[in-house]
Design a protein around this motif. Structure first.
Motif, PDB file in Angstrom:
ATOM      1  N   UNK A 130       0.846  -1.113  -0.140  1.00  0.00           N
ATOM      2  CA  UNK A 130       0.042   0.065   0.080  1.00  0.00           C
ATOM      3  C   UNK A 130       0.887   1.328   0.084  1.00  0.00           C
ATOM      4  N   UNK A 131       2.040   0.978   0.612  1.00  0.00           N
ATOM      5  CA  UNK A 131       2.925   2.200   0.590  1.00  0.00           C
ATOM      6  C   UNK A 131       3.293   2.558  -0.796  1.00  0.00           C
ATOM      7  N   UNK A 132       3.773   1.317  -1.399  1.00  0.00           N
ATOM      8  CA  UNK A 132       4.275   1.480  -2.840  1.00  0.00           C
ATOM      9  C   UNK A 132       3.088   1.995  -3.740  1.00  0.00           C
ATOM     10  N   UNK A 133       2.011   1.572  -3.653  1.00  0.00           N
ATOM     11  CA  UNK A 133       0.851   2.140  -4.356  1.00  0.00           C
ATOM     12  C   UNK A 133       0.656   3.463  -4.231  1.00  0.00           C
ATOM     13  N   UNK A 134       0.476   3.961  -2.967  1.00  0.00           N
ATOM     14  CA  UNK A 134       0.681   5.415  -2.786  1.00  0.00           C
ATOM     15  C   UNK A 134       1.540   6.247  -3.249  1.00  0.00           C
ATOM     16  N   UNK A 135       2.624   5.666  -3.305  1.00  0.00           N
ATOM     17  CA  UNK A 135       3.809   6.460  -3.821  1.00  0.00           C
ATOM     18  C   UNK A 135       3.747   6.506  -5.557  1.00  0.00           C
ATOM     19  N   UNK A 136       3.345   5.545  -6.155  1.00  0.00           N
ATOM     20  CA  UNK A 136       3.303   5.434  -7.495  1.00  0.00           C
ATOM     21  C   UNK A 136       2.195   6.323  -7.884  1.00  0.00           C
ATOM     22  N   UNK A 137       0.987   6.499  -7.187  1.00  0.00           N
ATOM     23  CA  UNK A 137      -0.186   7.374  -7.370  1.00  0.00           C
ATOM     24  C   UNK A 137       0.262   8.841  -7.304  1.00  0.00           C
ATOM     25  N   UNK A 138       0.988   9.046  -6.267  1.00  0.00           N
ATOM     26  CA  UNK A 138       1.528  10.495  -5.982  1.00  0.00           C
ATOM     27  C   UNK A 138       2.434  10.951  -7.040  1.00  0.00           C
ATOM     28  N   UNK A 139       3.448  10.040  -7.464  1.00  0.00           N
ATOM     29  CA  UNK A 139       4.448  10.385  -8.512  1.00  0.00           C
ATOM     30  C   UNK A 139       3.837  10.514  -9.773  1.00  0.00           C
ATOM     31  N   UNK A 140       2.759   9.507 -10.216  1.00  0.00           N
ATOM     32  CA  UNK A 140       2.221   9.498 -11.556  1.00  0.00           C
ATOM     33  C   UNK A 140       1.413  10.739 -11.866  1.00  0.00           C
ATOM     34  N   UNK A 141       0.801  11.210 -10.643  1.00  0.00           N
ATOM     35  CA  UNK A 141      -0.012  12.640 -10.700  1.00  0.00           C
ATOM     36  C   UNK A 141       0.665  13.567 -11.011  1.00  0.00           C
TER      37      UNK A 141
END
Length: 137
Positions: free
Chosen positions: A44-55
């Motif tokens: 979930x930490x990685x998914x959150x990081x990917x979402x923030x970075x992608x945005x």
């Protein structure tokens, strides 16, 4: 201003690493133990990081240059060679064995616990050994 922004980003990153549990080797090893007692919390930490970075990446890639620099500094090559693969393999094995990687290792030094100092000293020694050997070979 660039140094102040770097400090703020570094502190935010360090806080996130600590909050997420990435400075706790048992949590990291639990995440990597997919055939044992897997602990999916870091997913979930990685998914959150990917979402923030992608945005943010979506908007940043449209800019001609960064806000506080004259140009973007991107990799000069996209070649995947044996050194990259071997380095990634060694990094992954070390991360899995120790349960910590360099960023969280630096943050974990603030705990004052000896294993984190041993980890960082070993990592720095390994970097020096690589520099020495790469010049010789």
């Amino acid at each position: 201003m660039k140094n102040m922004m770097a400090l703020i980003c570094g502190l935010l990153f360090a806080f996130g690493l600590g909050l997420s549990g990435m400075t706790d080797p048992s949590i990291v090893r639990g995440f990597l133990d997919i055939f044992g007692q897997w602990q999916p919390s870091l997913m979930f930490v990685m998914i959150g990081a990917i979402l923030v970075h992608s945005s943010f990446y979506f908007f940043i890639k449209k800019r001609d240059k960064p806000v506080l620099a004259s140009e973007f500094h991107l990799p000069e090559t996209q070649v995947i060679d044996k050194n990259l693969i071997l380095g990634a393999l060694i990094f992954g094995l070390g991360w899995g064995w120790a349960g910590i990687c360099p960023g969280p290792g630096i943050v974990a030094l603030t705990s004052g616990k000896a294993p984190f100092f041993y980890f960082m000293a070993s990592m720095l020694l390994g970097m020096k050994v690589y520099q020495f050997l790469s010049r010789r070979l």
